[in-house]
Motif scaffolding. Sequence first.
Motif: not given
Length: 617
Positions: A96-104
């Motif tokens: 999966r992809v986990e977002r830390d912020s909109g661009d990370k």
Amino acid sequence: MRMASWRGTVVLCFQWVVHALCREVVVPSGPLYRVAGFPLSIPCAVTGYEGPRTQDFEWYLYKDDSQGRQMGVISTRDQGFPYAPFQMRVRSGEVRVERDSGDKVQLVFQRLRMEDQGRYECYTPSTDSKYQGNYSASVTVKVIPDTLLISSPRSLIGQPVPEGAELKLTCSSAVQSKEHTHLSVTFGVRGSGSSTETGTQRDIIAIDKELAVRPGRGDSYQKRYDNGEITLVKSVGDGGMDVYTMTMSAVIPGDSGPYFCEASQWILDPDGVWQKIAQRSLEVGNLTVQPLANSLKVASTPQGEVTVQLGSPLTLTCEVSGLAAGGRSGLLVRWMRTGTVTGGGTEEEVAQYRPDGVVSWRKDSSRGGGGSMEKEAEGRYSLRLFSAHPADSGVYRCAVSVFAGKPIPGPSTAATVTQSSEGVTVNLKTKEVKVLAVAQMPRGPLLKRGDTVTLLCNVSVITTGPAQVEVQWLHKTVVPVQEGVDKDSVEEKVEVLASLSHDGLSRLHSNNSSEVSVDRVSPGTYRLRMFSAQSEDQGLFVCQAEVWGQDPQGVWYNTGAKAQSGNVRVYLYARAADLLLIPLVVGVSSALFVGVVIIATVTCCFMKRLARQRTPK
């Protein structure tokens, strides 16, 4: 442009730096070594972009044997993006992809497989008005086999242990890897204190990834580690396994809970940051610590009441149970006595046995070597009086103070718990003693100031066996009470003037203005003399006699029998010289007055006559 080199992108960015932003995608430096079966997380960030703050990311895998062919792993904008090997893993959330912020974001593998090895590329679809910068970056991932081993004997079997007991836990661990990895081992307990919750855990002590011993967070473990109460030692075991031994010298109730041993494999990534690449935890059992206040028991023998013949030996025993085995706790054992067999009076200490083995007696209980206090065995202490005296009667209790986990506590260390035994009543069979004291002043001329005052005390004793008498002379005077009270109110002041002990030693107790002596002039007759007596030596005098007996061992003891005489008044008359001085003083004063009057009269008349003669006619 996605396949363009990073170096060319940088040049292009510098050419446009004044006019526009330059997109840049960043992933960690590689290669990253990770262990199969454990998580993998690859961060990816984009900067210098135009468009929305939330950017999309797509991940590709280039396997070592793919000859440059890419394989779609996962995308944030296209659910159908994953290739067949990843479709099921993406749907289940294992990849999966986990977002830390909109661009990370981070690409996460929940359980890494050997076939996941390769070069991973993070690509960001363009949202810029002009195509410039680098839109992707890649990092190589090396998957190494899982070789982390951990084992531990389940030494905690759930039986409650008393507070202050020593806890020793062992855990064996090893890892075999071609890469340079480090191993850390941690001992801890789950839950909070005696709680059975498993949602939290407390690390007690660890050998960390840099091979340093680290106590758990919090003042409790840090302080106990600094005091040497918690240790962790590494030693070589069998089969290539290292053995880690944690020792807690004295457990406390807050140490209760399920214990675990955790081994972790670490590697230093190219960016200089240590990463945990494998971890295994093993339950070693549940610990229940029973507070000493609940387990400690103190008993004395004999129980109830005991009667001892005068001069016979007396032995009392104190039994202490409920302590942890091994003698890791210091004990202060004291024998206390209430002075009367009825339980009244003040409780006082007879003797004590300190944790360091030193025995001390109350000053008047040393008895000239007539007693001892010993540690007969672990938890067993005896008090022996070789020859019991009447002063030894009373109610005895054994008081025990326990210093859990501190064999030799410091002088300011507070006891963990103090408990006393039931009272043992000790009665002494004594011989009957009768005593009578009569004070008198020998007949003679009237006493005057400066004379020697002699007082006699006649003492008669009826008893069996040897006896001696100790005599005290008491002086009673009348003094005014404090200011603010009726001026006619007075009170009697009593003070010990002198004494003669049973062994013939005289003592002077008062700062008397005259010299004083006491002696025995004949059997049963004791004398007090005050030389050059003054006015302040007047008053009432009393003699008090106490009888001392001798036990079969020849030791003298106070039988407790005493008697006090009636009052003898001492009055001092004035001396003859003092009586002659009074008229002399009065006569001199009168003569001086008459002379002054005569002189004044004559002088006055003479001056008037002289004045008349000088007056002109």
